[in-house]
Scaffold this motif. Sequence first.
Motif, PDB file in Angstrom:
ATOM      1  N   ASP A  46       0.875  -1.168   0.000  1.00  0.00           N
ATOM      2  CA  ASP A  46       0.000   0.000   0.000  1.00  0.00           C
ATOM      3  C   ASP A  46       0.915   1.221   0.000  1.00  0.00           C
ATOM      4  OD1 ASP A  46      -1.772   2.054   0.511  1.00  0.00           O
ATOM      5  OD2 ASP A  46      -2.822   1.034   2.139  1.00  0.00           O
ATOM      6  N   ASP A 143      -7.597   0.854  -2.009  1.00  0.00           N
ATOM      7  CA  ASP A 143      -7.907  -0.240  -1.088  1.00  0.00           C
ATOM      8  C   ASP A 143      -8.754  -1.314  -1.754  1.00  0.00           C
ATOM      9  OD1 ASP A 143     -10.048   1.475  -1.303  1.00  0.00           O
ATOM     10  OD2 ASP A 143     -10.612   1.374   0.820  1.00  0.00           O
ATOM     11  N   ALA A 147      -7.609  -5.224  -2.071  1.00  0.00           N
ATOM     12  CA  ALA A 147      -8.493  -6.297  -1.593  1.00  0.00           C
ATOM     13  C   ALA A 147      -8.833  -7.269  -2.713  1.00  0.00           C
ATOM     14  CB  ALA A 147      -9.766  -5.690  -1.007  1.00  0.00           C
ATOM     15  N   ILE A 164       1.065  -7.950   3.560  1.00  0.00           N
ATOM     16  CA  ILE A 164       0.548  -6.645   3.205  1.00  0.00           C
ATOM     17  C   ILE A 164       1.287  -5.571   3.991  1.00  0.00           C
ATOM     18  CG2 ILE A 164      -1.372  -6.982   4.840  1.00  0.00           C
ATOM     19  CD1 ILE A 164      -2.983  -5.047   2.988  1.00  0.00           C
ATOM     20  N   ASP A 170      -8.943  -1.169   7.325  1.00  0.00           N
ATOM     21  CA  ASP A 170     -10.081  -1.404   6.436  1.00  0.00           C
ATOM     22  C   ASP A 170      -9.984  -2.749   5.720  1.00  0.00           C
ATOM     23  OD1 ASP A 170     -11.169   1.021   7.103  1.00  0.00           O
ATOM     24  OD2 ASP A 170     -10.423   2.085   5.338  1.00  0.00           O
ATOM     25  N   TYR A 171      -8.822  -3.387   5.781  1.00  0.00           N
ATOM     26  CA  TYR A 171      -8.637  -4.660   5.089  1.00  0.00           C
ATOM     27  C   TYR A 171      -9.133  -5.858   5.902  1.00  0.00           C
ATOM     28  CZ  TYR A 171      -5.640  -1.823   2.087  1.00  0.00           C
ATOM     29  OH  TYR A 171      -5.172  -0.859   1.235  1.00  0.00           O
ATOM     30  N   VAL A 174     -11.424  -8.612   4.030  1.00  0.00           N
ATOM     31  CA  VAL A 174     -10.749  -9.454   3.035  1.00  0.00           C
ATOM     32  C   VAL A 174      -9.730 -10.373   3.705  1.00  0.00           C
ATOM     33  CG1 VAL A 174      -8.882  -7.822   2.492  1.00  0.00           C
ATOM     34  CG2 VAL A 174      -9.628  -9.455   0.779  1.00  0.00           C
TER      35      VAL A 174
END
Length: 218
Positions: A46, A143, A147, A164, A170-171, A174
Amino acid sequence: MYFNRVFLRSDIRGPIIRVIRRRRHFADAFSRSRGDILKRIIVFIDGNNFENAVNNLYGQQVRLKLDELAEHIAQKRGGHLEKFYYYTAKSKRKEDKAKADSTQQFVNFLNRNLPKCKAKVGFLKWEGQTASGKDLYIEKETDVMIATDMMSSAYDNLYDEAIILSADTDYRPVIEEIQKRNKKVVAGIVDQQTAGYMKQICDDFLILSKAELDKVKR
């Protein structure tokens, strides 16, 4: 294949049984050898989240050799790097055109020159300015792309372990879905980065120290 010895002539019974035993031997040997194969790893970076953490650690902007970083992470986890993804975002505002062009050129460079890299671009939505006149942006689509790639790669059985590089919680949905498919998810955290919740929801985590990052600086 199973053969009933009662119906086999004595002159061919022995050779057939030896072939069956030999095949079983090779099958067992192959099965044991699979335990020596390195686990397959895909790294998902990210970009903005990870780079902000790196810059905060150094107190200045730092550029890294992403391919060497991804290889280092896979080795640190005792696995083989299958590929790595890099995600970033650019603004569509006319005022940001020069910076957006630079971002796109960097992404093109990664895709063209790093065989194991797949770089993708989301966009930055301008939200206005602070009282001090600093532009405010919200990152969009990044994002979702992360995902989607993590999930689709898990369903296609392209990795055993996903790493990751992000502290974005927020992940969580997933990550939980991937874990249901018996895949491991590891949080890659920059030293001094606040990521307590990611450590909890992932199967494991690793810390990237300044000494490690120094080795892959551009």
